[in-house]
Structure formats: structure tokens, C-alpha cells
Design an enzyme around this catalytic site. Structure first.
Site, PDB file in Angstrom:
ATOM      1  N   CYS A 197      -2.623  -2.690   7.555  1.00 22.99           N
ATOM      2  CA  CYS A 197      -2.206  -2.514   8.949  1.00 22.99           C
ATOM      3  C   CYS A 197      -2.447  -1.054   9.342  1.00 22.99           C
ATOM      4  O   CYS A 197      -2.832  -0.225   8.511  1.00 22.99           O
ATOM      5  CB  CYS A 197      -0.726  -2.870   9.104  1.00 22.99           C
ATOM      6  SG  CYS A 197       0.398  -1.717   8.286  1.00 22.99           S
ATOM      7  N   GLU A 225       0.827  -1.217   0.000  1.00 23.23           N
ATOM      8  CA  GLU A 225       0.000   0.000   0.000  1.00 23.23           C
ATOM      9  C   GLU A 225       0.859   1.264   0.000  1.00 23.23           C
ATOM     10  O   GLU A 225       0.593   2.213  -0.739  1.00 23.23           O
ATOM     11  CB  GLU A 225      -0.918   0.042   1.226  1.00 23.23           C
ATOM     12  CG  GLU A 225      -1.853  -1.123   1.359  1.00 23.23           C
ATOM     13  CD  GLU A 225      -1.301  -2.236   2.252  1.00 23.23           C
ATOM     14  OE1 GLU A 225      -0.160  -2.713   2.007  1.00 23.23           O
ATOM     15  OE2 GLU A 225      -2.015  -2.641   3.182  1.00 23.23           O
TER      16      GLU A 225
END
Length: 150
Positions: free
Chosen positions: A83, A55
Site C-alpha cells: 500500500c 512490510e
């Protein structure tokens, strides 16, 4: 406009990451016109960089491509629930929508754990769509970790 999922391409990035010995997580950043601006798999081991999650890599590349730190009309597809670090980056970049596959009860930061987008300190909360290709995403991760334990 018709919805087109880009999760198949994110899964391919995850497979490539796994082939490199990385945890198999893949991500794509899609621009407002539906064109893929960036694609990546995890590279934490390869780059010796604990922030080199898929990401983060697509956010960096997409921001460079657009010449802006704001990805307001962009969407991220990722094979695993981001996360807390990645969720915070998604928020800071003002990503429009987050699509993810498998839930991550241990380290997730969206539906589990820190639940970054629900905090008052969150800069922005994208629209979140979970469970897209969840089974394929989870199976890829399970196979990777089973191979590590064997």
C-alpha cells in the site's frame, strides 16, 4: 550470483497471518548476503495497530538487527503489492529491491493508486519486480475473503 526467490517463505508468513484472522499478507527482509533478517505477517488486529502491516514489521525488525534506519543492500519480498504507507516506508528505508506477488488495484501504492516511487517527493525508488508467485498470493487472499463472506 544466482537469484534465489524467498517468496515461498513470504507465502508461509501470509498463511500464518490468515490463520490468526489477519489479512493474509507475508513479508521477508533479506540482507545483502541473502540471509533472511526478518519475517512477518500482518498483525494489525492482533496488535490493534493499523500500521502493523507485514512490510512495516520486517522493516522495523531489520533496522533493529542492523542497527541502522537505512536498509540499502536489503531486499523485501511481500505477497501483495504494498500500500502507499508501506511503499513510503520502503522508500524511506532505502530498500534495494522490492519483490511482490499479487497486484492490488484497490489499495496498492506501487503499480496502482498513489504509485509512491514515481513521485518527485519519493526519497528513493527501489528496483521493483512484480508477479512473483502472484497466483499463489492471489488465491490465498481470495480464499480468506471468501471465507469471511460465507
Amino acid at each position: 550470483m544466482t537469484f534465489k526467490s524467498h517468496m515461498t517463505a513470504a507465502l508461509e508468513e501470509a498463511r500464518l497471518a490468515g490463520d490468526r484472522g489477519e489479512v493474509p499478507v507475508g513479508a521477508l527482509l533479506v540482507g545483502p548476503d541473502g540471509v533472511i533478517l526478518a519475517r512477518a505477517g500482518n498483525r494489525t488486529r492482533e496488535l490493534s495497530d493499523p500500521t502493523a502491516h507485514a512490510e512495516i514489521l520486517v522493516i522495523r525488525e531489520g533496522a533493529q538487527a542492523l542497527g541502522s534506519e537505512r536498509l540499502i543492500d536489503c531486499d523485501i519480498y511481500v505477497t501483495l503489492e504494498p500500500c502507499a504507507m508501506c511503499a513510503a516506508a520502503i522508500s524511506a528505508a532505502r530498500v534495494r529491491r522490492l519483490y511482490y506477488g499479487a497486484n492490488d488495484p484497490k489499495s496498492g501504492g506501487v503499480a496502482h493508486g498513489a504509485k509512491v516511487f514515481s513521485h518527485a517527493q519519493s526519497h528513493h525508488a527501489p528496483e521493483v519486480y512484480d508477479g512473483i508467485s502472484a497466483r499463489d498470493s492471489a488465491e490465498l487472499l481470495k480464499a480468506f475473503f471468501a471465507g469471511r463472506r460465507a
